[in-house]
Scaffold this motif. Structure first.
Motif, mmCIF file in Angstrom:
data_model
loop_
_atom_site.group_PDB
_atom_site.id
_atom_site.type_symbol
_atom_site.label_atom_id
_atom_site.label_comp_id
_atom_site.label_asym_id
_atom_site.label_seq_id
_atom_site.Cartn_x
_atom_site.Cartn_y
_atom_site.Cartn_z
ATOM 1 N N VAL A 1 0.830 -1.203 0.000
ATOM 2 C CA VAL A 1 0.000 0.000 0.000
ATOM 3 C C VAL A 1 0.866 1.255 0.000
ATOM 4 C CG1 VAL A 1 -1.812 1.266 1.248
ATOM 5 C CG2 VAL A 1 -1.885 -1.221 1.135
ATOM 6 N N LYS A 2 2.124 1.138 0.411
ATOM 7 C CA LYS A 2 3.029 2.291 0.396
ATOM 8 C C LYS A 2 3.149 2.907 -0.996
ATOM 9 C CE LYS A 2 6.772 0.571 2.120
ATOM 10 N NZ LYS A 2 8.161 0.479 2.638
ATOM 11 N N ARG A 3 2.839 2.115 -2.013
ATOM 12 C CA ARG A 3 2.972 2.618 -3.393
ATOM 13 C C ARG A 3 2.122 3.852 -3.648
ATOM 14 N NH1 ARG A 3 1.919 -1.485 -7.971
ATOM 15 N NH2 ARG A 3 2.524 0.337 -9.165
ATOM 16 N N THR A 4 0.989 3.930 -2.979
ATOM 17 C CA THR A 4 0.111 5.079 -3.216
ATOM 18 C C THR A 4 0.608 6.335 -2.506
ATOM 19 O OG1 THR A 4 -1.267 4.647 -1.268
ATOM 20 C CG2 THR A 4 -1.944 3.615 -3.330
ATOM 21 N N LYS A 5 1.450 6.135 -1.506
ATOM 22 C CA LYS A 5 1.853 7.203 -0.581
ATOM 23 C C LYS A 5 0.604 7.693 0.166
ATOM 24 C CE LYS A 5 5.798 8.554 -3.391
ATOM 25 N NZ LYS A 5 6.495 9.643 -4.124
ATOM 26 N N TYR A 6 0.838 8.409 1.215
ATOM 27 C CA TYR A 6 -0.270 8.896 2.049
ATOM 28 C C TYR A 6 -1.199 9.782 1.223
ATOM 29 C CZ TYR A 6 -2.693 11.590 5.664
ATOM 30 O OH TYR A 6 -3.658 12.209 6.439
ATOM 31 N N SER A 7 -0.624 10.659 0.425
ATOM 32 C CA SER A 7 -1.437 11.599 -0.360
ATOM 33 C C SER A 7 -2.341 10.865 -1.342
ATOM 34 C CB SER A 7 -0.538 12.575 -1.115
ATOM 35 O OG SER A 7 0.363 11.870 -1.969
ATOM 36 N N GLY A 8 -1.834 9.782 -1.924
ATOM 37 C CA GLY A 8 -2.632 9.023 -2.878
ATOM 38 C C GLY A 8 -3.792 8.297 -2.217
ATOM 39 N N LEU A 9 -3.531 7.732 -1.044
ATOM 40 C CA LEU A 9 -4.593 7.018 -0.348
ATOM 41 C C LEU A 9 -5.683 7.989 0.125
ATOM 42 C CD1 LEU A 9 -5.121 4.028 0.354
ATOM 43 C CD2 LEU A 9 -4.322 4.536 2.668
ATOM 44 N N ILE A 10 -5.268 9.150 0.601
ATOM 45 C CA ILE A 10 -6.243 10.166 1.015
ATOM 46 C C ILE A 10 -7.062 10.631 -0.191
ATOM 47 C CG2 ILE A 10 -6.490 12.530 1.875
ATOM 48 C CD1 ILE A 10 -5.940 10.417 4.039
ATOM 49 N N ARG A 11 -6.421 10.784 -1.332
ATOM 50 C CA ARG A 11 -7.157 11.129 -2.566
ATOM 51 C C ARG A 11 -8.234 10.097 -2.851
ATOM 52 N NH1 ARG A 11 -4.645 9.519 -8.246
ATOM 53 N NH2 ARG A 11 -5.069 7.545 -7.156
ATOM 54 N N ASN A 12 -7.877 8.810 -2.722
ATOM 55 C CA ASN A 12 -8.830 7.735 -3.006
ATOM 56 C C ASN A 12 -10.001 7.749 -2.023
ATOM 57 O OD1 ASN A 12 -6.968 7.019 -4.959
ATOM 58 N ND2 ASN A 12 -6.106 5.322 -3.786
ATOM 59 N N ILE A 13 -9.689 7.982 -0.747
ATOM 60 C CA ILE A 13 -10.739 8.032 0.274
ATOM 61 C C ILE A 13 -11.681 9.209 0.015
ATOM 62 C CG2 ILE A 13 -11.173 8.428 2.740
ATOM 63 C CD1 ILE A 13 -8.468 6.946 3.260
ATOM 64 N N ARG A 14 -11.119 10.356 -0.305
ATOM 65 C CA ARG A 14 -11.934 11.539 -0.562
ATOM 66 C C ARG A 14 -12.785 11.370 -1.808
ATOM 67 N NH1 ARG A 14 -7.275 16.049 0.919
ATOM 68 N NH2 ARG A 14 -7.590 15.974 3.212
ATOM 69 N N THR A 15 -12.270 10.648 -2.793
ATOM 70 C CA THR A 15 -13.035 10.406 -4.022
ATOM 71 C C THR A 15 -14.324 9.673 -3.712
ATOM 72 O OG1 THR A 15 -11.046 10.318 -5.398
ATOM 73 C CG2 THR A 15 -13.002 9.240 -6.270
ATOM 74 N N ILE A 16 -14.243 8.675 -2.836
ATOM 75 C CA ILE A 16 -15.436 7.891 -2.471
ATOM 76 C C ILE A 16 -16.403 8.736 -1.662
ATOM 77 C CG2 ILE A 16 -16.222 5.901 -1.133
ATOM 78 C CD1 ILE A 16 -13.563 4.531 -1.874
ATOM 79 N N GLN A 17 -15.900 9.658 -0.860
ATOM 80 C CA GLN A 17 -16.739 10.468 0.002
ATOM 81 C C GLN A 17 -17.511 11.537 -0.779
ATOM 82 O OE1 GLN A 17 -13.249 10.875 3.101
ATOM 83 N NE2 GLN A 17 -15.119 11.651 4.031
ATOM 84 N N GLU A 18 -16.984 11.883 -1.948
ATOM 85 C CA GLU A 18 -17.608 12.978 -2.719
ATOM 86 C C GLU A 18 -18.960 12.558 -3.291
ATOM 87 O OE1 GLU A 18 -14.734 14.140 -5.633
ATOM 88 O OE2 GLU A 18 -13.451 15.152 -4.168
#
Length: 307
Positions: free
Chosen positions: A290-307
């Protein structure tokens, strides 16, 4: 006789190291795959994975990766977990529950290669784990470890598809294993279930539409708006086309200690994900893919679902 004996030696050691299956094919140009790969790239199915366009010839010919290559040894390592995430969680692909598979498999391959050097002699070769221009599914198919399904995953008739694929390309002649037939039949469950309709036709996946691509490979600041309501709660990878595959009813829990699920990960709820800090991210995924996404990438993915 040596080819048969050497092949059995290698397979026996592979099983001792925890690989579930080992198959062997003759190294050579992948004639059947060449036009398919060329068309796939021409249709821009690779999205922004520009590296897929590099080393075209090497992807199709292992003799360009290993001088005088004679054999491709393909290996499967099970990652199907006994425990899975709760329903009230954003989803991470099962292959990332434990330690990063690259490191785990490379250690096993090094031990296998050292065994070959000790028991057989000076054998030239290279090992590959999903990080070089090698068409691993094509080689596994040629060596009889399964068929490539309509979702483009390798499917084994007794194990399904929840496994990693690795290779040793050697300048040693070995006994070849033949391919098996395709058992997908008329089934279209993977095509019907894909949230983003990424399986554009049987056996063809548009990588640019795949949730795994969108959540891992795509490095843009935002995931395209057309996919926001289709992410199906996935924040790292996607298992939908495997989860619905009838052949995965045969999947058995792995016995690899390094792949045992992180208890904290399995206990995460959506509220925990939404409050994820960078410090918790580093701790939770210290040795994870999961490190491949980096923290910023994972947060982007989480926010995408929340939108």
């Amino acid at each position: 006789m040596n080819r048969e004996r050497y092949s059995q030696l290698i397979k026996s050691k592979a099983y001792d190291l925890g690989f579930m299956y080992c198959g062997i094919s003759k190294a050579g140009f992948l004639e059947e795959e060449a036009p398919r790969l060329e068309q796939w790239l021409k249709d821009n199915r690779n999205g922004k994975m520009g590296y897929m366009e590099n080393h075209f010839d090497k992807r199709l010919n292992p003799t360009l990766l290993v001088d005088d290559a004679k054999s491709v040894v393909s290996l499967l390592l099970n990652y199907f977990p006994e425990e899975q995430q709760s329903d009230d969680s954003f989803k991470v692909s099962k292959y990332a529950y434990g330690a990063d598979y690259h490191n785990v498999i490379k250690d096993k391959l090094k031990e296998l290669y050292q065994f070959i050097q000790t028991e057989i002699g000076e054998v030239g070769g290279r090992m590959f784990v999903d990080s070089a221009p090698v068409m691993d599914k094509a080689w596994a198919k040629k060596s009889g470890l399964g068929w490539i399904g309509k979702n483009s995953n390798l499917i084994h008739p007794k194990e399904g598809s929840f496994f990693f694929i690795a290779e040793l390309i050697l300048d040693l002649e070995l006994q070849e294993d033949g391919p098996i037939k395709d058992y997908c039949g008329r089934c279209t469950r993977c095509i019907d279930a894909c949230p983003t309709e990424a399986i554009v036709e049987p056996y063809v996946v548009d990588g640019s539409k795949c949730i795994s691509y969108l959540t891992i490979e795509l490095k843009d600041a935002l995931i395209p708006g057309a996919f926001h309501d289709k992410m199906d709660n996935w924040i790292f990878g996607c298992d939908v086309c495997q989860d619905v595959c009838p052949w995965n009813r045969f999947a058995k829990a792995h016995q690899e200690p390094a792949f045992m699920p992180n208890g904290q990960l399995l206990g995460m709820r959506k509220t925990d994900w939404k409050e994820l800090t960078e410090e918790v991210f580093r701790e939770l995924f210290r040795n994870s893919a999961v490190k491949r996404t980096k923290y910023s990438g994972l947060i982007r993915n989480i926010r995408t679902i929340q939108e």
